[in-house]
Design a protein around this motif. Structure first.
Motif, PDB file in Angstrom:
ATOM      1  N   PRO A 125       0.752  -1.263   0.055  1.00 49.56           N
ATOM      2  CA  PRO A 125      -0.170   0.051   0.099  1.00 49.56           C
ATOM      3  C   PRO A 125       0.762   1.358   0.096  1.00 49.56           C
ATOM      4  N   PRO A 126       0.260   2.439  -0.189  1.00 50.01           N
ATOM      5  CA  PRO A 126       1.082   3.632  -0.243  1.00 50.01           C
ATOM      6  C   PRO A 126       1.642   3.846   1.140  1.00 50.01           C
ATOM      7  N   MET A 127       2.837   4.594   1.324  1.00 58.16           N
ATOM      8  CA  MET A 127       3.794   4.477   2.568  1.00 58.16           C
ATOM      9  C   MET A 127       3.381   5.867   3.132  1.00 58.16           C
ATOM     10  N   ILE A 128       2.502   6.907   2.515  1.00 61.60           N
ATOM     11  CA  ILE A 128       2.259   8.191   3.098  1.00 61.60           C
ATOM     12  C   ILE A 128       0.565   8.109   3.634  1.00 61.60           C
ATOM     13  N   ALA A 129       0.484   8.608   5.016  1.00 63.86           N
ATOM     14  CA  ALA A 129      -0.772   8.834   5.345  1.00 63.86           C
ATOM     15  C   ALA A 129      -1.476   9.927   4.653  1.00 63.86           C
ATOM     16  N   ASP A 130      -2.726   9.607   4.213  1.00 67.87           N
ATOM     17  CA  ASP A 130      -3.247  10.630   3.337  1.00 67.87           C
ATOM     18  C   ASP A 130      -3.440  12.050   4.114  1.00 67.87           C
ATOM     19  N   GLU A 131      -3.875  11.914   5.600  1.00 66.16           N
ATOM     20  CA  GLU A 131      -3.787  13.157   6.408  1.00 66.16           C
ATOM     21  C   GLU A 131      -2.444  13.911   6.286  1.00 66.16           C
ATOM     22  N   LEU A 132      -1.445  13.193   6.258  1.00 68.64           N
ATOM     23  CA  LEU A 132      -0.092  14.096   5.923  1.00 68.64           C
ATOM     24  C   LEU A 132       0.232  14.675   4.700  1.00 68.64           C
ATOM     25  N   ARG A 133      -0.330  13.687   3.983  1.00 74.64           N
ATOM     26  CA  ARG A 133      -0.084  14.476   2.643  1.00 74.64           C
ATOM     27  C   ARG A 133      -0.797  15.695   2.253  1.00 74.64           C
ATOM     28  N   ARG A 134      -2.204  15.756   2.748  1.00 75.66           N
ATOM     29  CA  ARG A 134      -2.686  16.865   2.500  1.00 75.66           C
ATOM     30  C   ARG A 134      -2.295  18.214   3.420  1.00 75.66           C
ATOM     31  N   GLN A 135      -1.925  17.830   4.529  1.00 78.35           N
ATOM     32  CA  GLN A 135      -1.409  19.011   5.312  1.00 78.35           C
ATOM     33  C   GLN A 135      -0.063  19.725   4.767  1.00 78.35           C
ATOM     34  N   ALA A 136       0.689  18.794   4.132  1.00 79.66           N
ATOM     35  CA  ALA A 136       2.031  19.319   3.709  1.00 79.66           C
ATOM     36  C   ALA A 136       1.893  20.492   2.750  1.00 79.66           C
ATOM     37  N   ASP A 137       2.457  21.561   2.662  1.00 78.77           N
ATOM     38  CA  ASP A 137       2.974  22.504   1.560  1.00 78.77           C
ATOM     39  C   ASP A 137       2.950  21.881   0.138  1.00 78.77           C
ATOM     40  N   ASN A 138       3.979  20.938   0.372  1.00 79.01           N
ATOM     41  CA  ASN A 138       4.438  20.158  -0.828  1.00 79.01           C
ATOM     42  C   ASN A 138       4.544  18.695  -0.751  1.00 79.01           C
TER      43      ASN A 138
END
Length: 194
Positions: free
Chosen positions: A148-161
């Motif tokens: 599965p993807p290694m990034i949590a969706d909530e972290l990805r959405r919060q990041a500037d990039n």
């Protein structure tokens, strides 16, 4: 990737998380190349690397990497792992470095313009939000290309990039030496010594 050359930049590397993401993408990180690559993106103030170490082992496979990083421009943050038995009686080893990374990010934020967080751990979402309120931009480096993807969706959405780790592979992957050809191995003299 949005970077400004005058930015004060720091790397915060969740070692276990980055290792797992790179392994899922089938490449190894060349940490010297990573430091050089990121150093060209701004004024690199510090590169932190976080990992837990098993203390009671005679040899730890991560020890050579930790020593190399320590002598080659990284600030190492380590702690011993803890061993416990779970509810079903299985022996487990725990070595979470989240709190150490979070404290260092908060302490360094006033000296930085941009943080590059190498982790996909969703627990860091609130940390990212907190430093953004201090005016610091945050780029998160992980992968959605693994299963599965290694990034949590909530972290990805919060990041500037969000920076896809696989897109960095040409710049930060370790080049492996070519393996000797089978013919070369077959030509070795295997006559027993007398």
């Amino acid at each position: 990737m949005l970077h400004y050359p005058e930015e004060r930049l720091a790397l915060f590397i969740d070692g276990a998380n980055l290792f797992a993401a790179a392994r899922a993408l089938n490449f190894d990180i060349d940490y010297k190349r990573l430091l050089n690559f990121c150093g060209k993106k701004g004024r690199l103030i510090r590169a932190f690397y976080y990992t837990a170490l098993v203390e009671d082992q005679e040899y730890s496979p991560i020890r050579p990497l930790v020593d190399w990083l320590d002598y080659n421009g990284y600030t190492m943050v380590t702690k011993p792992t803890k061993e416990y038995t779970d509810a079903s009686g299985r022996r487990k080893i725990k070595g979470n470095m989240d709190i150490e990374l979070a404290i260092d990010v908060m302490e360094m934020a006033q000296h930085l313009d941009h943080i590059m967080l190498f982790s996909g751990d969703g627990d860091f979402r609130r940390l990212v939000e907190a430093v953004q309120r201090k005016g610091v931009r945050v780029s998160v480096i992980s992968t959605v290309r693994s299963t599965p993807p290694m990034i949590a969706d909530e972290l990805r959405r919060q990041a500037d990039n969000f920076i896809e780790l696989m897109d960095l592979a040409p710049d930060i992957a370790r080049a492996h030496a070519p393996r000797p050809a089978v013919d070369a191995i077959q030509h070795l003299d295997t006559t027993p010594l007398e």
